[in-house]
Structures are given as C-alpha cells and as structure tokens.
Scaffold this motif. Structure first.
Motif, PDB file in Angstrom:
ATOM      1  N   PRO A 199       0.900  -1.207   0.080  1.00 53.53           N
ATOM      2  CA  PRO A 199       0.053  -0.045  -0.029  1.00 53.53           C
ATOM      3  C   PRO A 199       0.811   1.213  -0.138  1.00 53.53           C
ATOM      4  O   PRO A 199       2.100   1.166   0.619  1.00 53.53           O
ATOM      5  CB  PRO A 199      -0.834  -0.104   1.377  1.00 53.53           C
ATOM      6  N   VAL A 200       0.356   2.182  -0.831  1.00 55.93           N
ATOM      7  CA  VAL A 200       0.936   3.690  -0.811  1.00 55.93           C
ATOM      8  C   VAL A 200       0.349   4.825  -0.511  1.00 55.93           C
ATOM      9  O   VAL A 200      -1.069   4.791  -0.619  1.00 55.93           O
ATOM     10  CB  VAL A 200       1.405   3.856  -2.209  1.00 55.93           C
ATOM     11  N   ILE A 201       0.839   5.723   0.468  1.00 55.88           N
ATOM     12  CA  ILE A 201      -0.252   6.539   0.966  1.00 55.88           C
ATOM     13  C   ILE A 201       0.666   7.689   0.454  1.00 55.88           C
ATOM     14  O   ILE A 201       1.713   8.261   0.521  1.00 55.88           O
ATOM     15  CB  ILE A 201       0.105   6.800   2.504  1.00 55.88           C
ATOM     16  N   ASP A 202      -0.135   8.611  -0.347  1.00 58.90           N
ATOM     17  CA  ASP A 202       0.230   9.800  -1.149  1.00 58.90           C
ATOM     18  C   ASP A 202      -0.249  11.009  -0.293  1.00 58.90           C
ATOM     19  O   ASP A 202      -0.999  11.329  -0.146  1.00 58.90           O
ATOM     20  CB  ASP A 202      -0.369   9.722  -2.457  1.00 58.90           C
ATOM     21  N   ALA A 203       0.878  11.724   0.171  1.00 57.91           N
ATOM     22  CA  ALA A 203       0.684  12.840   0.972  1.00 57.91           C
ATOM     23  C   ALA A 203       0.011  13.738   0.505  1.00 57.91           C
ATOM     24  O   ALA A 203      -1.010  14.711   1.122  1.00 57.91           O
ATOM     25  CB  ALA A 203       1.971  13.459   1.618  1.00 57.91           C
ATOM     26  N   THR A 204       0.032  14.008  -0.857  1.00 59.88           N
ATOM     27  CA  THR A 204      -0.839  15.121  -1.586  1.00 59.88           C
ATOM     28  C   THR A 204      -2.166  14.677  -1.438  1.00 59.88           C
ATOM     29  O   THR A 204      -2.989  15.674  -1.216  1.00 59.88           O
ATOM     30  CB  THR A 204      -0.115  15.303  -2.737  1.00 59.88           C
ATOM     31  N   ASP A 205      -2.246  13.378  -1.953  1.00 63.02           N
ATOM     32  CA  ASP A 205      -3.822  13.070  -1.997  1.00 63.02           C
ATOM     33  C   ASP A 205      -4.367  13.197  -0.532  1.00 63.02           C
ATOM     34  O   ASP A 205      -5.767  13.509  -0.454  1.00 63.02           O
ATOM     35  CB  ASP A 205      -4.185  11.841  -2.709  1.00 63.02           C
ATOM     36  N   ALA A 206      -3.852  12.696   0.393  1.00 66.06           N
ATOM     37  CA  ALA A 206      -4.104  12.577   1.970  1.00 66.06           C
ATOM     38  C   ALA A 206      -4.492  14.210   2.229  1.00 66.06           C
ATOM     39  O   ALA A 206      -5.734  14.381   2.948  1.00 66.06           O
ATOM     40  CB  ALA A 206      -3.054  12.086   2.877  1.00 66.06           C
ATOM     41  N   LEU A 207      -3.570  15.305   1.790  1.00 66.79           N
ATOM     42  CA  LEU A 207      -3.842  16.480   2.353  1.00 66.79           C
ATOM     43  C   LEU A 207      -5.039  17.032   1.537  1.00 66.79           C
ATOM     44  O   LEU A 207      -5.947  18.012   2.097  1.00 66.79           O
ATOM     45  CB  LEU A 207      -2.600  17.523   2.141  1.00 66.79           C
ATOM     46  N   ALA A 208      -5.385  16.747   0.252  1.00 65.73           N
ATOM     47  CA  ALA A 208      -6.330  17.117  -0.365  1.00 65.73           C
ATOM     48  C   ALA A 208      -7.720  16.668   0.279  1.00 65.73           C
ATOM     49  O   ALA A 208      -8.647  17.462   0.365  1.00 65.73           O
ATOM     50  CB  ALA A 208      -6.281  16.605  -1.950  1.00 65.73           C
ATOM     51  N   HIS A 209      -7.700  15.221   0.764  1.00 68.40           N
ATOM     52  CA  HIS A 209      -8.974  14.919   1.054  1.00 68.40           C
ATOM     53  C   HIS A 209      -9.234  15.608   2.326  1.00 68.40           C
ATOM     54  O   HIS A 209     -10.465  15.805   2.749  1.00 68.40           O
ATOM     55  CB  HIS A 209      -8.871  13.269   1.220  1.00 68.40           C
ATOM     56  N   MET A 210      -8.129  15.672   3.235  1.00 67.96           N
ATOM     57  CA  MET A 210      -8.391  16.571   4.565  1.00 67.96           C
ATOM     58  C   MET A 210      -9.095  17.874   4.531  1.00 67.96           C
ATOM     59  O   MET A 210      -9.996  18.226   5.168  1.00 67.96           O
ATOM     60  CB  MET A 210      -7.139  16.413   5.271  1.00 67.96           C
ATOM     61  N   ALA A 211      -8.487  18.572   3.565  1.00 69.93           N
ATOM     62  CA  ALA A 211      -8.947  20.048   3.079  1.00 69.93           C
ATOM     63  C   ALA A 211     -10.459  19.754   2.682  1.00 69.93           C
ATOM     64  O   ALA A 211     -11.168  20.927   3.090  1.00 69.93           O
ATOM     65  CB  ALA A 211      -8.037  20.560   1.807  1.00 69.93           C
ATOM     66  N   VAL A 212     -11.007  19.112   1.845  1.00 75.27           N
ATOM     67  CA  VAL A 212     -12.480  18.806   1.363  1.00 75.27           C
ATOM     68  C   VAL A 212     -12.851  18.816   2.645  1.00 75.27           C
ATOM     69  O   VAL A 212     -14.120  19.335   2.783  1.00 75.27           O
ATOM     70  CB  VAL A 212     -12.241  17.627   0.492  1.00 75.27           C
ATOM     71  N   ARG A 213     -12.559  17.559   3.257  1.00 73.83           N
ATOM     72  CA  ARG A 213     -13.377  17.334   4.751  1.00 73.83           C
ATOM     73  C   ARG A 213     -13.572  18.554   5.622  1.00 73.83           C
ATOM     74  O   ARG A 213     -14.549  18.962   6.142  1.00 73.83           O
ATOM     75  CB  ARG A 213     -12.877  16.196   5.570  1.00 73.83           C
ATOM     76  N   TRP A 214     -12.449  19.453   5.727  1.00 76.40           N
ATOM     77  CA  TRP A 214     -12.440  20.684   6.551  1.00 76.40           C
ATOM     78  C   TRP A 214     -13.636  21.705   6.039  1.00 76.40           C
ATOM     79  O   TRP A 214     -14.437  22.061   6.692  1.00 76.40           O
ATOM     80  CB  TRP A 214     -11.232  21.400   6.598  1.00 76.40           C
ATOM     81  N   ALA A 215     -13.336  21.975   4.508  1.00 76.05           N
ATOM     82  CA  ALA A 215     -14.306  22.836   4.029  1.00 76.05           C
ATOM     83  C   ALA A 215     -15.843  22.561   3.988  1.00 76.05           C
ATOM     84  O   ALA A 215     -16.603  23.092   4.444  1.00 76.05           O
ATOM     85  CB  ALA A 215     -13.989  22.891   2.363  1.00 76.05           C
ATOM     86  N   THR A 216     -15.920  20.930   3.801  1.00 75.46           N
ATOM     87  CA  THR A 216     -17.366  20.539   3.823  1.00 75.46           C
ATOM     88  C   THR A 216     -18.077  20.798   5.312  1.00 75.46           C
ATOM     89  O   THR A 216     -19.115  21.391   5.509  1.00 75.46           O
ATOM     90  CB  THR A 216     -17.445  18.969   3.424  1.00 75.46           C
ATOM     91  N   GLY A 217     -17.173  20.378   6.202  1.00 74.80           N
ATOM     92  CA  GLY A 217     -17.618  20.355   7.612  1.00 74.80           C
ATOM     93  C   GLY A 217     -17.850  21.861   7.970  1.00 74.80           C
ATOM     94  O   GLY A 217     -18.918  22.110   8.516  1.00 74.80           O
ATOM     95  N   ALA A 218     -16.935  22.846   7.720  1.00 76.65           N
ATOM     96  CA  ALA A 218     -17.138  24.024   8.072  1.00 76.65           C
ATOM     97  C   ALA A 218     -18.440  24.595   7.141  1.00 76.65           C
ATOM     98  O   ALA A 218     -19.351  25.379   7.814  1.00 76.65           O
ATOM     99  CB  ALA A 218     -16.034  24.919   7.354  1.00 76.65           C
ATOM    100  N   GLN A 219     -18.624  24.150   6.061  1.00 76.95           N
ATOM    101  CA  GLN A 219     -19.958  24.672   5.434  1.00 76.95           C
ATOM    102  C   GLN A 219     -21.147  24.255   6.147  1.00 76.95           C
ATOM    103  O   GLN A 219     -22.301  24.666   6.366  1.00 76.95           O
ATOM    104  CB  GLN A 219     -20.070  24.191   4.003  1.00 76.95           C
ATOM    105  N   LEU A 220     -21.196  22.798   6.428  1.00 75.67           N
ATOM    106  CA  LEU A 220     -22.200  22.363   7.249  1.00 75.67           C
ATOM    107  C   LEU A 220     -22.546  22.982   8.532  1.00 75.67           C
ATOM    108  O   LEU A 220     -23.726  23.414   8.788  1.00 75.67           O
ATOM    109  CB  LEU A 220     -21.894  20.666   7.389  1.00 75.67           C
TER     110      LEU A 220
END
Lengths: 223, 223
Positions: A199-220
């Motif tokens: 398994p490979v964890i791509d730090a770029t992709d991980a940060l992108a998903h975290m940013a989306v969750r942050w933005a979505t949570g804030a909007q909610l």
C-alpha cells in the motif's frame, strides 16, 4: 512551493470534492510561492530560512479571504509551530492527513518513508506519530537516489527520476516495509505504481482529502 | 471559474515556464472562484451577473500581491471592459492570446469556434478579431451537442462529453473550417486529438503562454 506539486494537489482536491457543477466546488485562494528558499537547504544549514516567506504567503492568502491554510510541501512542516503561532489561520497538518489514510492494521508495522533529507532530519513524521516504526532510506540511498530524483522531478526530468526512485524503493522493500508513504509532494508526479507491491499513501492526496473534509464540515456548521 | 479548467491552466502555465528549480518559477496568486454565477445563464438573461463576483475575486488577488490578472474562462471575457475599469490591475485578454497562436496564413481563412452559447452570443471573438470569418456551430448543434458536452465536463463525465463533441466537430469540419479554436477552457480537458485533422488552438494553453511572456518581460524590465 514546487509548482507542479501544487497543481497536482489542486487536481486531487478538485477530484475529491463532491460537486456536479462549478458552484458546488470549494472556493480556494492559492499562492504559488515558488520563490520560497529551499527548505532542505535551510534545515541543512546551507541556506536561508523559508519562514519569513511562508508567513508572508500565509498572510496574503488570509487577506484574500482564506479561512484555513494547507501547505502541499512536507518539508515546510518543519516550521509548522512557528508559522501557526505567527498567523491567525488554522493550519491543517500534512502528517495528520497521512496518518488518517493509513489502515489501522498497519499502524504498528514498519512503514517506509520517502521524503527529502530536510523532512527526514527534522523528524516531522516521527515527532507527529512516534508509535509508528518508520523505516527511512539509508544516508547513501538519500544522497544518491532520493534527493537526485526529487531534483529531477522539479526540473521536469521524469524518466530519470523514475529510474532513481525504482532503486530507492527496491532497497526499502527489501527492508520489509508493509506500506510506503510518499512524504514529498514531488514524488506522486512520477508514476511509481509499477514498483510498488505494498500500500502507498500519497501525502498530497491525503492532504487534499483532509482539506475537502474541513471545507465541507465548515460549510455544514454554517447551515 | 471551472476548477478543473483552472487546474489545466496552471499545469500549462507551469509547463510553459522555463525553470530548472522551484525558485525560477513565476509567483502566482490564484482565486478559485467557482461560486461565480454561471456566465452563460447571465448572458441569456436567466441568471444573475457574475460581475460583482469577478470584481471581488480580482481585488482579493490584487490585495494578495498580484500585478496582472488572467481569467481562464472565455465567457467571463464578456465583462472584460467593465472589470478592467473597476480594478487597478492590467487584465490579459484570452482572445488576444488565441489570435497570437493562430498561424498568419490562416488569419483570413474560416476558423471554427467551439465555445459556450454565452461566448457566442456576446460576440467576444468576433468583436476582438473581426477580420477572421469565424464559423460557429448551428443553434441545434449548440443546444444538443456543445453545451451538453461542456456540462458533462464540469460534472466530470468525460466519456459522454467526448461523444457529444465528436458530433459537433464533425459538423464543423464538414463546413470547411481550416482550424478550430477551443474557445471554452473546459474543452481541452477532453482528449479531442483523434477527431481533429486541422490545427487546433487551445485558448487555455494560449493564455498560459501569454501569461508567462508577460511575467518574463516584466522581470526583464525590472533588471
């Protein structure tokens, strides 16, 4: 920092956003501050600190209306505490994003970390997540394979970078790692899939998903 | 505007920049203002004007330190004059960038324009370059092929978009065009090469090259 790494981050963030039209996407302010002094040189004591440049870029983003900051550069996180203290924005941490993507069953297993010598020497990953037995490339592998590969990617020589990284990854797989973290945002710009049987964890992709969750949570929360 | 079109623009700009390391790249401030009201709806009189959102985004970019503005959205150029008057930044014009990429020998030949109905109806291309005998898709082709394709791209359904565009391009080639301008920044996100047996001008790529020339020239003047 690295402009192609930033483009890769923005692409992954857009793809990770649930949206059917433009208006459902997340508003973003992006500062391509490629002029920031080299982070690894600074940590090795052979170049100026990037901190003033990071603070200025973060403040310009804040002035333009941003409500949280992400930095798609692992090495820059060596200045995370100083930067967070100097600005008025919450900063999402790239290592927290990586750890969230790591399967629970692997969290006490040897995990290989591919990153700059700056990220290695500043111990960002080990300090943020000490329970993982991180496996690092040898000094020789860093000097002869990993760092030359990252410099190749920054100057757009992907074929040579791929060759160098293949060697570094082979050495790491021989050490028995159970997963590999691409802990430098230049690394996912090379197609590494054919070398990686873990398994490979791509730090770029991980940060992108975290940013989306942050933005979505804030909007909610605002609804 | 369209976030994937912005990512595509940033990738093309980075690739067009002569740079061997991060520090040689162009500093950029980018505002992903996807929330801007739909430009074509506004021009068709069925939605609010995007102008206030465009002005606010341009000012936020100016506050963050930008010295010139580019807008990787063709349709938004219908508000070019009003926007330019309202802000203190020079704005590079996407149609000027396209015209620069058009071979001289083709400038009095029929050129096909693929764009939104908003771009078509506002006559941005015809007004900026009246000497070219622009060939536009029929009303039916716009309604049944081009606009549905652009909406597919915005919602990431590239396979369906590709199918629709193939039809629109076939009709246009039958009209004897000597080149095709992809005058909507969503269109280059689909791989159209297999349909196109004539020169293609990608407005996104053209604007990226113009931006690099602007930035490089400005730096030279400062030396």
């Amino acid at each position: 920092m690295g402009p192609m790494a930033t483009v890769d981050f923005l692409k992954k963030l857009t793809q990770a956003t649930p949206a059917a039209c433009d208006q459902e996407h997340i508003p973003l302010v992006v500062h391509f501050c490629s002029q920031t002094p080299d982070r690894t040189d600074a940590l090795n004591g052979v170049g100026p600190s990037p901190l003033p440049s990071l603070i200025e870029a973060a403040r310009s983003i804040h002035r333009a209306g941003a409500q949280a900051l992400v930095i798609p550069c692992n090495t820059a996180h060596a200045w995370y505490e100083e930067l967070s203290t100097a600005i008025q924005l919450p900063v999402l941490h790239i290592v927290d994003a990586v750890i969230e993507q790591l399967p629970l069953a692997l969290r006490d297993q040897p995990i290989g970390l591919l990153a700059t010598t700056g990220t290695m020497n500043s111990g960002i990953y080990a300090a943020r997540c000490p329970e993982i037995p991180w496996v690092l490339p040898s000094q020789r592998s860093m000097n002869e394979l990993v760092m030359p590969a990252i410099r190749c990617i920054k100057s757009n020589d992907m074929a040579h970078a791929s060759q160098l990284l293949e060697g570094a990854i082979e050495l790491m797989l021989n050490q028995g790692v159970r997963a590999i973290v691409l802990g430098c945002t230049e690394l996912p710009l090379v197609n590494l899939e054919r070398f990686l049987h873990v398994p490979v964890i791509d730090a770029t992709d991980a940060l992108a998903h975290m940013a989306v969750r942050w933005a979505t949570g804030a909007q909610l929360q605002n609804v």
